[in-house]
Design a protein around this motif. Structure first.
Motif, short mmCIF file in Angstrom:
data_model
loop_
_atom_site.label_atom_id
_atom_site.label_comp_id
_atom_site.label_asym_id
_atom_site.label_seq_id
_atom_site.Cartn_x
_atom_site.Cartn_y
_atom_site.Cartn_z
N MET A 161 39.43 40.99 36.14
CA MET A 161 40.82 41.41 36.25
C MET A 161 41.29 41.37 37.70
O MET A 161 42.39 40.89 38.00
N VAL A 162 40.46 41.87 38.61
CA VAL A 162 40.81 41.86 40.04
C VAL A 162 40.95 40.42 40.51
O VAL A 162 41.89 40.07 41.25
N GLU A 163 40.03 39.56 40.08
CA GLU A 163 40.06 38.14 40.45
C GLU A 163 41.37 37.50 40.00
O GLU A 163 42.02 36.76 40.76
N ALA A 164 41.77 37.79 38.77
CA ALA A 164 43.00 37.21 38.22
C ALA A 164 44.23 37.69 38.98
O ALA A 164 45.13 36.90 39.31
N VAL A 165 44.27 38.97 39.31
CA VAL A 165 45.41 39.54 40.02
C VAL A 165 45.54 38.92 41.41
O VAL A 165 46.64 38.54 41.85
N LEU A 166 44.42 38.77 42.12
CA LEU A 166 44.45 38.22 43.47
C LEU A 166 44.81 36.74 43.47
O LEU A 166 45.56 36.27 44.34
N PHE A 167 44.31 35.97 42.53
CA PHE A 167 44.63 34.55 42.47
C PHE A 167 46.11 34.33 42.16
O PHE A 167 46.71 33.35 42.59
N ALA A 168 46.68 35.23 41.40
CA ALA A 168 48.09 35.07 41.01
C ALA A 168 49.06 35.52 42.08
O ALA A 168 50.25 35.23 42.01
N SER A 169 48.55 36.21 43.10
CA SER A 169 49.43 36.75 44.14
C SER A 169 49.54 35.80 45.33
O SER A 169 48.53 35.27 45.81
N ALA A 170 50.75 35.60 45.81
CA ALA A 170 50.96 34.74 46.97
C ALA A 170 50.62 35.45 48.27
O ALA A 170 50.39 34.82 49.30
N ASP A 171 50.59 36.79 48.23
CA ASP A 171 50.34 37.58 49.43
C ASP A 171 49.12 38.47 49.22
O ASP A 171 48.77 38.81 48.09
N PRO A 172 48.45 38.88 50.32
CA PRO A 172 47.34 39.81 50.20
C PRO A 172 47.79 41.11 49.54
O PRO A 172 48.93 41.55 49.72
N LEU A 173 46.91 41.73 48.77
CA LEU A 173 47.24 42.95 48.04
C LEU A 173 46.37 44.11 48.51
O LEU A 173 45.19 43.94 48.80
N SER A 174 46.97 45.30 48.54
CA SER A 174 46.20 46.49 48.89
C SER A 174 45.44 46.99 47.67
O SER A 174 45.73 46.59 46.54
N LEU A 175 44.49 47.88 47.92
CA LEU A 175 43.72 48.46 46.82
C LEU A 175 44.65 49.15 45.83
O LEU A 175 44.48 49.06 44.62
N ARG A 176 45.66 49.83 46.37
CA ARG A 176 46.62 50.52 45.50
C ARG A 176 47.42 49.53 44.65
O ARG A 176 47.67 49.78 43.46
N ASP A 177 47.81 48.40 45.24
CA ASP A 177 48.55 47.38 44.49
C ASP A 177 47.73 46.87 43.30
O ASP A 177 48.24 46.71 42.20
#
Length: 219
Positions: A23-39
Motif C-alpha cells: 500500500m505504501v509503495e502504491a501511494v508513493l509511486f502515484a504521488s508526484a511529490d515526496p510525502l510525509s509519514l502523516r500523508d
C-alpha cells in the motif's frame, strides 16, 4: 451466536507488514511529490505501522535501480545515485546559477538560519536582492523566522526541494568544506574564517515568520 462472537466476526483482521508495504509503495509511486509519514498514514487503513513499512520497503529497494529515499521528513522513490548518468540525456538545464547565487546558496545551506547581513559578512561583498529572489523562485531557499535581536532581521534557510534536487536526506548530508573549496565555491570567504560547520547551527532565539514583503526592510 453470542454478542462477543458477532463482534469478533465483524472485526477487520490486522494487515500484514507485506500488505502495508504494498500500500505504501502504491501511494508513493502515484504521488508526484515526496510525502510525509502523516500523508501516507492518512491513506492507509487505521492501525497501519507506516514507519515500519517505510523502513522495510527502503531495505527492500536498497540494491534496486529505483530506491526509496527520505527527503527531510518526506519520502519518495528516486533513481539510484550510481545510475544518474542514464538520465542525463533527458535532463534539461533551463537556467544556471551565477557565481554569486552559488556562493549565497552554499552559505545559506551551511549556516542556516542566516541573515542577509551575515551572508554579506561571509562573502565579503553585498548580496543583491535579485540573487536571493532567484534562489527563492527556484524554491531552493525560503524565508525563515526573525531573530529576536535588535531590528529583528529575517533569516534564510534551504527548502526540502533543495534537498531533493541534490539527493540529500538532510542538511547534515552536505559535502565537507574541502569538497566545496575544491569545487571553487568558497574562494571568496575571508581568510580568517574558521570555515563552514558540517551541521547547521539552529538558533533558539527565533520567533514569528515574516511576510515576503518584509524580506529586505530590516537589514
Amino acid at each position: 451466536m453470542t454478542t462477543t462472537e458477532t463482534l469478533n466476526a465483524g472485526a477487520t483482521a490486522p494487515l500484514s507488514l507485506s500488505e502495508q508495504e504494498r500500500m505504501v509503495e502504491a501511494v508513493l509511486f502515484a504521488s508526484a511529490d515526496p510525502l510525509s509519514l502523516r500523508d501516507i498514514a492518512s491513506r492507509l487503513p487505521e492501525g497501519s505501522d507506516v514507519a515500519e513499512a517505510l523502513e522495510s520497503l527502503r531495505a527492500r529497494y536498497e540494491s534496486r535501480g529505483v530506491q526509496l529515499t527520505r527527503v527531510g521528513d518526506r519520502w519518495a522513490f528516486r533513481t539510484a545515485a550510481d545510475l544518474a548518468f542514464l538520465m542525463k540525456e533527458s535532463t534539461v538545464e533551463q537556467r544556471g546559477l551565477s557565481r554569486a547565487a552559488t556562493e549565497t546558496l552554499a552559505i545559506i545551506a551551511y549556516h542556516q538560519p542566516v541573515t542577509r547581513t551575515e551572508i554579506e559578512e561571509i562573502r565579503g561583498v553585498a548580496v543583491s536582492r535579485g540573487t536571493l529572489d532567484h534562489l527563492i523562485e527556484l524554491d531552493w531557499v525560503r524565508v525563515g523566522r526573525r531573530r529576536q535581536t535588535p531590528g529583528r532581521p529575517v533569516t534564510f534557510v534551504v527548502t526540502e526541494n533543495f534537498l531533493d534536487h541534490f539527493g540529500l536526506e538532510s542538511a547534515r548530508d552536505l559535502p565537507g568544506l574541502a569538497e566545496l573549496r575544491a569545487a571553487g565555491l568558497l574562494e571568496s570567504r575571508p581568510p580568517g574564517d574558521a570555515g563552514i560547520p558540517l551541521q547547521p547551527d539552529l538558533d533558539d532565539d527565533l520567533i514569528d515568520e515574516p511576510s515576503t514583503e518584509d524580506l529586505f526592510e530590516d537589514e
